[in-house]
Write a protein that holds these residues in place. Structure first.
Motif, PDB file in Angstrom:
ATOM      1  N   GLY A  60      -9.612  39.872   7.658  1.00 58.07           N
ATOM      2  CA  GLY A  60      -9.058  39.909   9.008  1.00 58.07           C
ATOM      3  C   GLY A  60      -8.695  38.555   9.579  1.00 58.07           C
ATOM      4  O   GLY A  60      -8.336  38.439  10.748  1.00 58.07           O
ATOM      5  N   LYS A  61      -8.771  37.509   8.757  1.00 56.55           N
ATOM      6  CA  LYS A  61      -8.434  36.163   9.212  1.00 56.55           C
ATOM      7  C   LYS A  61      -6.939  35.910   9.014  1.00 56.55           C
ATOM      8  O   LYS A  61      -6.376  36.250   7.980  1.00 56.55           O
ATOM      9  N   SER A  62      -6.286  35.307  10.020  1.00 59.67           N
ATOM     10  CA  SER A  62      -4.851  35.013   9.934  1.00 59.67           C
ATOM     11  C   SER A  62      -4.560  34.102   8.752  1.00 59.67           C
ATOM     12  O   SER A  62      -5.283  33.151   8.490  1.00 59.67           O
ATOM     13  N   ILE A  63      -3.470  34.409   8.052  1.00 62.10           N
ATOM     14  CA  ILE A  63      -3.023  33.581   6.938  1.00 62.10           C
ATOM     15  C   ILE A  63      -2.005  32.591   7.481  1.00 62.10           C
ATOM     16  O   ILE A  63      -1.058  32.976   8.174  1.00 62.10           O
ATOM     17  N   VAL A  64      -2.204  31.311   7.196  1.00 58.63           N
ATOM     18  CA  VAL A  64      -1.333  30.248   7.690  1.00 58.63           C
ATOM     19  C   VAL A  64      -0.511  29.716   6.521  1.00 58.63           C
ATOM     20  O   VAL A  64      -1.040  29.468   5.440  1.00 58.63           O
ATOM     21  N   PHE A  65       0.789  29.520   6.750  1.00 57.86           N
ATOM     22  CA  PHE A  65       1.692  29.007   5.727  1.00 57.86           C
ATOM     23  C   PHE A  65       2.251  27.665   6.165  1.00 57.86           C
ATOM     24  O   PHE A  65       2.510  27.447   7.348  1.00 57.86           O
ATOM     25  N   ALA A  66       2.442  26.772   5.209  1.00 54.02           N
ATOM     26  CA  ALA A  66       2.993  25.460   5.512  1.00 54.02           C
ATOM     27  C   ALA A  66       4.489  25.535   5.801  1.00 54.02           C
ATOM     28  O   ALA A  66       4.998  24.809   6.646  1.00 54.02           O
ATOM     29  N   THR A  67       5.205  26.417   5.097  1.00 55.92           N
ATOM     30  CA  THR A  67       6.659  26.527   5.266  1.00 55.92           C
ATOM     31  C   THR A  67       7.079  27.988   5.097  1.00 55.92           C
ATOM     32  O   THR A  67       6.324  28.804   4.559  1.00 55.92           O
ATOM     33  N   PRO A  68       8.303  28.313   5.499  1.00 57.84           N
ATOM     34  CA  PRO A  68       8.798  29.672   5.277  1.00 57.84           C
ATOM     35  C   PRO A  68       8.852  30.056   3.800  1.00 57.84           C
ATOM     36  O   PRO A  68       8.639  31.217   3.452  1.00 57.84           O
ATOM     37  N   ALA A  69       9.096  29.095   2.916  1.00 59.32           N
ATOM     38  CA  ALA A  69       9.131  29.400   1.477  1.00 59.32           C
ATOM     39  C   ALA A  69       7.781  29.921   1.001  1.00 59.32           C
ATOM     40  O   ALA A  69       7.709  30.756   0.094  1.00 59.32           O
ATOM     41  N   GLY A  70       6.709  29.442   1.606  1.00 54.43           N
ATOM     42  CA  GLY A  70       5.382  29.922   1.256  1.00 54.43           C
ATOM     43  C   GLY A  70       5.213  31.405   1.537  1.00 54.43           C
ATOM     44  O   GLY A  70       4.544  32.120   0.785  1.00 54.43           O
ATOM     45  N   VAL A  71       5.833  31.872   2.601  1.00 57.21           N
ATOM     46  CA  VAL A  71       5.771  33.304   2.941  1.00 57.21           C
ATOM     47  C   VAL A  71       6.460  34.122   1.862  1.00 57.21           C
ATOM     48  O   VAL A  71       5.930  35.134   1.392  1.00 57.21           O
ATOM     49  N   ILE A  72       7.636  33.683   1.451  1.00 57.95           N
ATOM     50  CA  ILE A  72       8.380  34.404   0.412  1.00 57.95           C
ATOM     51  C   ILE A  72       7.587  34.444  -0.883  1.00 57.95           C
ATOM     52  O   ILE A  72       7.428  35.509  -1.497  1.00 57.95           O
ATOM     53  N   MET A  73       7.048  33.303  -1.297  1.00 57.57           N
ATOM     54  CA  MET A  73       6.277  33.265  -2.550  1.00 57.57           C
ATOM     55  C   MET A  73       5.028  34.140  -2.467  1.00 57.57           C
ATOM     56  O   MET A  73       4.643  34.773  -3.446  1.00 57.57           O
ATOM     57  N   TYR A  74       4.404  34.202  -1.292  1.00 61.72           N
ATOM     58  CA  TYR A  74       3.217  35.035  -1.101  1.00 61.72           C
ATOM     59  C   TYR A  74       3.539  36.500  -1.392  1.00 61.72           C
ATOM     60  O   TYR A  74       2.821  37.174  -2.130  1.00 61.72           O
ATOM     61  N   PHE A  75       4.626  37.000  -0.816  1.00 64.17           N
ATOM     62  CA  PHE A  75       4.969  38.415  -1.013  1.00 64.17           C
ATOM     63  C   PHE A  75       5.465  38.696  -2.428  1.00 64.17           C
ATOM     64  O   PHE A  75       5.123  39.729  -3.012  1.00 64.17           O
ATOM     65  N   VAL A  76       6.272  37.809  -2.987  1.00 67.14           N
ATOM     66  CA  VAL A  76       6.765  38.009  -4.347  1.00 67.14           C
ATOM     67  C   VAL A  76       5.595  38.028  -5.333  1.00 67.14           C
ATOM     68  O   VAL A  76       5.564  38.840  -6.265  1.00 67.14           O
ATOM     69  N   SER A  77       4.590  37.184  -5.100  1.00 73.52           N
ATOM     70  CA  SER A  77       3.425  37.146  -5.994  1.00 73.52           C
ATOM     71  C   SER A  77       2.605  38.431  -5.927  1.00 73.52           C
ATOM     72  O   SER A  77       1.809  38.704  -6.809  1.00 73.52           O
TER      73      SER A  77
END
Length: 126
Positions: A60-77
């Motif tokens: 339940g802890k918020s996930i923090v990303f350094a850049t928008p590319a990190g968000v894309i890689m998170y979901f693709v992974s």
């Protein structure tokens, strides 16, 4: 005669095999990335069809990303396929100054069973 029957069989097999294919079903997520990148106030929101929530881990802890590319890689992974992307813009006026907020978003999809798809549709419709 045997050659003719064999030839007909070989020609019919691809047609019969195609008839057994099922239409693929997908779950969709719309992911938006917003906030002030300069000061680190970035939020990632997930639209899963029934609600829009902040992206959190299993605890339940918020996930923090350094850049928008990190968000894309998170979901693709995690098995999601990037289907589409864009940017929304909102214009606000404060004390005579005009501010334009930009928010990138991505549409992801993931294969699922018909049962999972039907449940997602049922949950999404009020």
């Amino acid at each position: 005669m045997k050659k003719l029957v064999l030839l007909i069989f070989l020609l019919a097999v691809p047609v019969l095999m195609r008839a057994q294919e099922t239409e693929p079903y997908y779950l969709y997520r719309i992911v938006s990335y917003g906030g002030d990148m300069k000061y680190g106030n970035r939020t990632v929101n997930i639209d899963n069809g029934k609600s829009i929530e902040k992206l959190c881990d299993e605890k339940g802890k918020s996930i923090v990303f350094a850049t928008p590319a990190g968000v894309i890689m998170y979901f693709v992974s995690r098995g999601w396929e990037l289907l589409s992307h864009g940017i929304t813009q909102k214009q606000t006026e404060l004390l005579g100054n005009v501010y334009i907020d930009s928010c990138p978003y991505w549409v992801f999809r993931k294969p699922c069973s018909k049962e999972e798809f039907d449940k997602a549709v049922k949950d999404a419709v009020r």
